[in-house]
Motif scaffolding. Structure first.
Motif, PDB file in Angstrom:
ATOM      1  N   ASN A  18       0.810  -1.221   0.000  1.00 18.41           N
ATOM      2  CA  ASN A  18       0.000   0.000   0.000  1.00 18.41           C
ATOM      3  C   ASN A  18       0.844   1.273   0.000  1.00 18.41           C
ATOM      4  O   ASN A  18       0.311   2.368   0.155  1.00 18.41           O
ATOM      5  CB  ASN A  18      -0.932   0.017   1.218  1.00 18.41           C
ATOM      6  N   VAL A  19       2.135   1.134  -0.167  1.00 22.68           N
ATOM      7  CA  VAL A  19       3.037   2.279  -0.089  1.00 22.68           C
ATOM      8  C   VAL A  19       3.087   2.992  -1.442  1.00 22.68           C
ATOM      9  O   VAL A  19       3.351   2.371  -2.477  1.00 22.68           O
ATOM     10  CB  VAL A  19       4.452   1.828   0.336  1.00 22.68           C
ATOM     11  N   VAL A  20       2.846   4.303  -1.440  1.00 21.47           N
ATOM     12  CA  VAL A  20       2.907   5.092  -2.671  1.00 21.47           C
ATOM     13  C   VAL A  20       4.148   5.975  -2.734  1.00 21.47           C
ATOM     14  O   VAL A  20       4.527   6.449  -3.792  1.00 21.47           O
ATOM     15  CB  VAL A  20       1.639   5.953  -2.885  1.00 21.47           C
ATOM     16  N   PHE A  38       7.470  -3.856  -4.645  1.00 17.63           N
ATOM     17  CA  PHE A  38       6.711  -2.619  -4.684  1.00 17.63           C
ATOM     18  C   PHE A  38       5.427  -2.801  -5.484  1.00 17.63           C
ATOM     19  O   PHE A  38       5.398  -3.552  -6.454  1.00 17.63           O
ATOM     20  CB  PHE A  38       7.539  -1.509  -5.318  1.00 17.63           C
ATOM     21  N   SER A  39       4.405  -2.046  -5.103  1.00 17.69           N
ATOM     22  CA  SER A  39       3.163  -2.064  -5.876  1.00 17.69           C
ATOM     23  C   SER A  39       3.316  -1.161  -7.088  1.00 17.69           C
ATOM     24  O   SER A  39       4.200  -0.293  -7.130  1.00 17.69           O
ATOM     25  CB  SER A  39       1.989  -1.586  -5.012  1.00 17.69           C
ATOM     26  N   ASP A  40       2.449  -1.336  -8.054  1.00 21.58           N
ATOM     27  CA  ASP A  40       2.457  -0.477  -9.234  1.00 21.58           C
ATOM     28  C   ASP A  40       2.078   0.954  -8.891  1.00 21.58           C
ATOM     29  O   ASP A  40       2.243   1.854  -9.701  1.00 21.58           O
ATOM     30  CB  ASP A  40       1.499  -1.016 -10.296  1.00 21.58           C
ATOM     31  N   GLU A  41       1.578   1.168  -7.686  1.00 21.49           N
ATOM     32  CA  GLU A  41       1.160   2.500  -7.245  1.00 21.49           C
ATOM     33  C   GLU A  41       2.324   3.338  -6.694  1.00 21.49           C
ATOM     34  O   GLU A  41       2.152   4.512  -6.404  1.00 21.49           O
ATOM     35  CB  GLU A  41       0.079   2.384  -6.165  1.00 21.49           C
ATOM     36  N   SER A  62       7.042   1.140 -13.299  1.00 20.61           N
ATOM     37  CA  SER A  62       6.974   2.208 -14.288  1.00 20.61           C
ATOM     38  C   SER A  62       6.392   3.464 -13.654  1.00 20.61           C
ATOM     39  O   SER A  62       5.420   3.404 -12.910  1.00 20.61           O
ATOM     40  CB  SER A  62       6.082   1.748 -15.442  1.00 20.61           C
ATOM     41  N   GLY A  63       7.000   4.591 -13.917  1.00 24.56           N
ATOM     42  CA  GLY A  63       6.511   5.865 -13.394  1.00 24.56           C
ATOM     43  C   GLY A  63       7.053   6.256 -12.040  1.00 24.56           C
ATOM     44  O   GLY A  63       6.779   7.342 -11.553  1.00 24.56           O
ATOM     45  N   THR A  64       7.832   5.398 -11.412  1.00 25.91           N
ATOM     46  CA  THR A  64       8.410   5.708 -10.104  1.00 25.91           C
ATOM     47  C   THR A  64       9.586   6.673 -10.283  1.00 25.91           C
ATOM     48  O   THR A  64      10.466   6.437 -11.096  1.00 25.91           O
ATOM     49  CB  THR A  64       8.897   4.433  -9.392  1.00 25.91           C
ATOM     50  N   VAL A  65       9.585   7.751  -9.512  1.00 26.55           N
ATOM     51  CA  VAL A  65      10.644   8.755  -9.563  1.00 26.55           C
ATOM     52  C   VAL A  65      11.652   8.475  -8.462  1.00 26.55           C
ATOM     53  O   VAL A  65      11.277   8.204  -7.316  1.00 26.55           O
ATOM     54  CB  VAL A  65      10.052  10.177  -9.379  1.00 26.55           C
ATOM     55  N   LEU A  66      12.925   8.532  -8.811  1.00 24.96           N
ATOM     56  CA  LEU A  66      13.991   8.427  -7.816  1.00 24.96           C
ATOM     57  C   LEU A  66      14.350   9.854  -7.438  1.00 24.96           C
ATOM     58  O   LEU A  66      14.895  10.602  -8.238  1.00 24.96           O
ATOM     59  CB  LEU A  66      15.181   7.667  -8.405  1.00 24.96           C
ATOM     60  N   LYS A  67      14.040  10.240  -6.204  1.00 23.38           N
ATOM     61  CA  LYS A  67      14.121  11.631  -5.774  1.00 23.38           C
ATOM     62  C   LYS A  67      15.479  12.017  -5.199  1.00 23.38           C
ATOM     63  O   LYS A  67      16.234  11.187  -4.747  1.00 23.38           O
ATOM     64  CB  LYS A  67      13.063  11.914  -4.704  1.00 23.38           C
TER      65      LYS A  67
END
Length: 181
Positions: A18-20, A38-41, A62-67
């Motif tokens: 459930n981690v976004v 990790f979830s797709d969210e 996909s779409g995960t940003v490395l900050k």
């Protein structure tokens, strides 16, 4: 929040379903943490989030940003090293052998500064074919077990020292799409 479980050396697993967003240094030095699904969210992973953990395989949705700790997400074109190691999401994960970047819908993606530096067991990196990718400075520095990497034709930039000290690296094919090394 930041450093929530840092230095908790007994954590072996964690439910990320459930981690976004994973904040900065959340699992820093959790050396027994070996699995992260990790979830797709998942939208973002903060700097140093998994540095010095025992992770063996990572699949980045996909779409995960490395900050970055200082300025949010990676700034394209910033190869100055001014942020030092303020990314380093998986730095020094000595057991990490496989990294997969999913490529479902993202049109561009950056592997920022120091992301996998010092992952000495890293042997396989799967980069998506249909996503514009920038590899930041020192992203794979000191990945001494990395023998080959398939650089897809969608990569446009390899940052300074991207593969420095990758002593096992025997073959790299640079596609015509790479305009800056």
């Amino acid at each position: 929040g930041d450093y929530a479980f840092a230095n908790c050396k007994s954590i072996e697993s964690f439910d990320f379903s459930n981690v976004v967003e994973i904040d900065d240094s959340v699992f820093l030095n959790c050396s027994k943490l070996t699995k992260a699904e990790f979830s797709d969210e998942l939208k973002a992973i903060g700097c140093h989030a998994f540095e010095n953990t025992g992770l063996k395989k990572v699949v980045i949705p996909s779409g995960t940003v490395l900050k970055c700790c200082l300025s949010g997400e990676y700034e394209h074109g910033d190869d100055t090293g001014a942020f030092k190691d303020f990314y380093a999401q998986f730095k020094n994960c000595k057991n990490l052998k496989t990294v997969i970047f999913e490529d479902k819908t993202t049109s561009k993606f950056t592997i920022p500064h120091f992301t996998f530096e010092g992952c000495t067991a890293l042997k396989k990196v799967y980069l998506p074919e249909d996503t514009k990718i920038t590899v930041g400075p020192r992203a794979f520095k000191n990945c001494t077990s990395l023998a080959s990497i398939n650089i897809p034709s969608n990569i446009t930039r390899l940052g300074e020292q991207s593969f420095r000290n990758c002593a096992s690296l025997t073959k790299v094919v640079i596609p015509n799409s790479v305009t800056t090394i």
